[in-house]
Design a protein around this motif. Structure first.
Motif, PDB file in Angstrom:
ATOM      1  N   HIS A 246      -6.047  -2.507 -42.226  1.00  0.00           N
ATOM      2  CA  HIS A 246      -6.159  -3.918 -41.873  1.00  0.00           C
ATOM      3  C   HIS A 246      -5.090  -4.704 -42.629  1.00  0.00           C
ATOM      4  N   VAL A 247      -4.308  -5.502 -41.904  1.00  0.00           N
ATOM      5  CA  VAL A 247      -3.135  -6.157 -42.470  1.00  0.00           C
ATOM      6  C   VAL A 247      -3.116  -7.610 -42.030  1.00  0.00           C
ATOM      7  N   ASP A 248      -2.655  -8.497 -42.911  1.00  0.00           N
ATOM      8  CA  ASP A 248      -2.404  -9.874 -42.511  1.00  0.00           C
ATOM      9  C   ASP A 248      -1.428  -9.866 -41.332  1.00  0.00           C
ATOM     10  N   THR A 249      -1.722 -10.639 -40.304  1.00  0.00           N
ATOM     11  CA  THR A 249      -0.926 -10.548 -39.075  1.00  0.00           C
ATOM     12  C   THR A 249       0.547 -10.859 -39.295  1.00  0.00           C
ATOM     13  N   GLY A 250       0.861 -11.738 -40.240  1.00  0.00           N
ATOM     14  CA  GLY A 250       2.255 -12.077 -40.479  1.00  0.00           C
ATOM     15  C   GLY A 250       3.011 -11.037 -41.274  1.00  0.00           C
ATOM     16  N   CYS A 251       2.314 -10.078 -41.855  1.00  0.00           N
ATOM     17  CA  CYS A 251       2.961  -9.070 -42.711  1.00  0.00           C
ATOM     18  C   CYS A 251       3.409  -7.828 -41.945  1.00  0.00           C
ATOM     19  N   VAL A 252       3.112  -7.748 -40.666  1.00  0.00           N
ATOM     20  CA  VAL A 252       3.541  -6.608 -39.864  1.00  0.00           C
ATOM     21  C   VAL A 252       4.994  -6.813 -39.453  1.00  0.00           C
ATOM     22  N   VAL A 253       5.868  -5.891 -39.862  1.00  0.00           N
ATOM     23  CA  VAL A 253       7.290  -5.970 -39.515  1.00  0.00           C
ATOM     24  C   VAL A 253       7.599  -5.103 -38.307  1.00  0.00           C
ATOM     25  N   ALA A 254       7.191  -3.843 -38.338  1.00  0.00           N
ATOM     26  CA  ALA A 254       7.514  -2.916 -37.256  1.00  0.00           C
ATOM     27  C   ALA A 254       6.557  -1.733 -37.297  1.00  0.00           C
ATOM     28  N   TYR A 255       6.482  -1.027 -36.155  1.00  0.00           N
ATOM     29  CA  TYR A 255       5.658   0.173 -36.084  1.00  0.00           C
ATOM     30  C   TYR A 255       6.124   1.024 -34.915  1.00  0.00           C
ATOM     31  N   GLU A 256       5.813   2.318 -35.006  1.00  0.00           N
ATOM     32  CA  GLU A 256       6.139   3.220 -33.911  1.00  0.00           C
ATOM     33  C   GLU A 256       5.233   2.930 -32.716  1.00  0.00           C
ATOM     34  N   PRO A 257       5.728   3.158 -31.493  1.00  0.00           N
ATOM     35  CA  PRO A 257       4.911   2.867 -30.312  1.00  0.00           C
ATOM     36  C   PRO A 257       3.601   3.641 -30.261  1.00  0.00           C
ATOM     37  N   LYS A 258       3.530   4.813 -30.908  1.00  0.00           N
ATOM     38  CA  LYS A 258       2.292   5.590 -30.865  1.00  0.00           C
ATOM     39  C   LYS A 258       1.210   5.019 -31.774  1.00  0.00           C
ATOM     40  N   VAL A 259       1.555   4.054 -32.622  1.00  0.00           N
ATOM     41  CA  VAL A 259       0.554   3.384 -33.458  1.00  0.00           C
ATOM     42  C   VAL A 259      -0.203   2.366 -32.607  1.00  0.00           C
ATOM     43  N   PHE A 281      -7.152 -10.528 -38.594  1.00  0.00           N
ATOM     44  CA  PHE A 281      -6.111  -9.715 -39.201  1.00  0.00           C
ATOM     45  C   PHE A 281      -5.749  -8.587 -38.237  1.00  0.00           C
ATOM     46  N   ALA A 282      -4.574  -7.994 -38.457  1.00  0.00           N
ATOM     47  CA  ALA A 282      -4.094  -6.927 -37.595  1.00  0.00           C
ATOM     48  C   ALA A 282      -4.783  -5.619 -37.963  1.00  0.00           C
ATOM     49  N   LYS A 283      -5.124  -4.838 -36.940  1.00  0.00           N
ATOM     50  CA  LYS A 283      -5.729  -3.525 -37.139  1.00  0.00           C
ATOM     51  C   LYS A 283      -4.746  -2.477 -36.616  1.00  0.00           C
ATOM     52  N   LEU A 284      -4.171  -1.699 -37.520  1.00  0.00           N
ATOM     53  CA  LEU A 284      -3.220  -0.659 -37.171  1.00  0.00           C
ATOM     54  C   LEU A 284      -3.882   0.700 -37.332  1.00  0.00           C
ATOM     55  N   GLN A 285      -3.763   1.535 -36.297  1.00  0.00           N
ATOM     56  CA  GLN A 285      -4.412   2.849 -36.332  1.00  0.00           C
ATOM     57  C   GLN A 285      -3.396   3.931 -36.019  1.00  0.00           C
ATOM     58  N   GLN A 293       5.694  -6.332 -44.770  1.00  0.00           N
ATOM     59  CA  GLN A 293       6.424  -7.196 -45.687  1.00  0.00           C
ATOM     60  C   GLN A 293       5.444  -7.994 -46.535  1.00  0.00           C
ATOM     61  N   SER A 294       5.832  -8.254 -47.785  1.00  0.00           N
ATOM     62  CA  SER A 294       4.931  -8.967 -48.690  1.00  0.00           C
ATOM     63  C   SER A 294       5.042 -10.477 -48.550  1.00  0.00           C
ATOM     64  N   LEU A 295       6.147 -10.982 -48.002  1.00  0.00           N
ATOM     65  CA  LEU A 295       6.336 -12.426 -47.908  1.00  0.00           C
ATOM     66  C   LEU A 295       6.890 -12.795 -46.530  1.00  0.00           C
ATOM     67  N   PRO A 296       6.018 -13.029 -45.544  1.00  0.00           N
ATOM     68  CA  PRO A 296       6.499 -13.486 -44.239  1.00  0.00           C
ATOM     69  C   PRO A 296       7.193 -14.835 -44.370  1.00  0.00           C
TER      70      PRO A 296
END
Length: 333
Positions: A246-259, A281-285, A293-296
């Motif tokens: 679980h991640v703050d939505t603004g802290c997601v920078v990038a991810y692989e399409p299979k995530v 918040f963002a849920k990445l699986q 990123q720590s500072l959007p």
């Protein structure tokens, strides 16, 4: 019992037991599969347990281009700095790099510049194809144009690109990511010529509305190097199959399409309203790699706006006298 994960058109499904996976493979063998013990995703038609269940034998997806058939230029690079980084790219004669307008820091005199529609890659359909490619960038909030830097001399030459705000640069080899990467709209900094910059649409309404980046994100495709920019410090993490973060939505920078990317409500009503972390918040699986990123920039800009005088902030906002102190400040006299 081993759990299987299947992937079709970049979308992950699972976990399945072997019987369920065989049934899915029988229905559609044109995909990839992964289970514990595999070092990478494999075409379903190349896996004995699943290929035997297929009623038809379909050819596996085309492999990524070899070095002899690369679409992107092969470039060398060096990242300089710690918290205020820039990337220096080394070009051989005829090689090119493409960057966001205004990102250049310096270049050799033998490197020419050309402003183009879209991402500088080959476009089908003539002018209308180029216009469509540029329109995709406009939809993501970027400029219609990018700048292509081409080495027109002899030997090696260098061009450097800097980010628009403090942070770090993430180098990504797209061929190692399966040929594509999804990133936030303003993360792209520069890349080797041949990397395409397209759209990724969030399919779920709530994810698009509250996912931090809206319905539209950028999708980088190709087999070359791409460089992303992120605010503050960077976390690069490999999620295992089924692992959830679980991640703050603004802290997601990038991810692989299979995530798998989705949103989830941040606790109860009281926590959502008064916890200071927003409603969702963002849920990445996993499985797959993610970058955080720590500072959007939105968080940094928000604090700067709060401190601006027209928003109630001032040089002495920490003073115990508060606004009374402003009356006694000689600078305001």
């Amino acid at each position: 019992m081993a759990h299987w994960y299947l992937s079709y058109n970049g979308e992950q499904h699972g976990p399945f037991d072997e019987a369920e996976a065989q049934q899915k493979a029988r229905h559609n063998p044109n995909g990839f599969a992964w289970k514990e013990g595999f070092s990478t995703w494999l075409p379903i038609t190349q896996i004995a347990e699943l290929a035997a269940a297929s009623t038809t034998v379909a050819p596996p997806p085309s492999p990524l281009p070899s070095s002899a058939h690369r679409r992107s230029d092969e470039i060398d690079f060096t990242i300089h700095g710690t918290e205020m980084q820039f990337v220096e790219i080394e070009l051989d004669p005829g090689e090119s790099a493409v960057a966001e307008a205004g990102a250049m820091m310096y270049k050799a005199s033998t490197i020419g510049m050309e402003t183009v529609f879209g991402d500088g890659g080959p476009q089908t359909g003539g002018f209308m194809g180029k216009l469509l490619g540029a329109g995709k960038r406009l939809v993501t909030g970027e400029s219609l144009f990018t700048t292509v830097f081409t080495h027109q001399g002899h030997g090696k030459a260098h061009v450097a690109f800097g980010a628009p705000y403090p942070g770090n640069i993430i180098p990504v080899a797209l061929d190692a990511m399966g040929g594509s990467l999804i990133c936030q709209k303003d993360a792209f900094l520069c890349a080797a010529r041949g990397v395409s910059i397209g759209l990724h649409l969030q399919k779920r309404i709530l994810t698009g509305l509250f996912g931090g980046e809206g319905f539209i994100m950028q999708k980088l495709e190709g087999d070359g190097m791409a460089f992303l920019h992120a605010g503050g410090s960077i976390v690069e993490r490999e999620l295992k199959p089924g692992e959830e973060l679980h991640v703050d939505t603004g802290c997601v920078v990038a991810y692989e399409p299979k995530v798998s990317f989705d949103i989830q409500q941040a606790g109860g009503i009281k926590t959502s309203l008064f916890g200071g972390e927003g409603l969702f918040f963002a849920k990445l699986q996993g499985p797959g790699k993610i970058w955080l990123q720590s500072l959007p920039f939105s968080r940094l800009a928000g604090r700067m706006l709060q401190a601006a005088p027209q928003r109630g902030g001032s040089q002495g906002e920490g003073s115990i006298l508060g606004s009374i102190g402003n009356l006694l400040d000689g600078d305001n006299g």
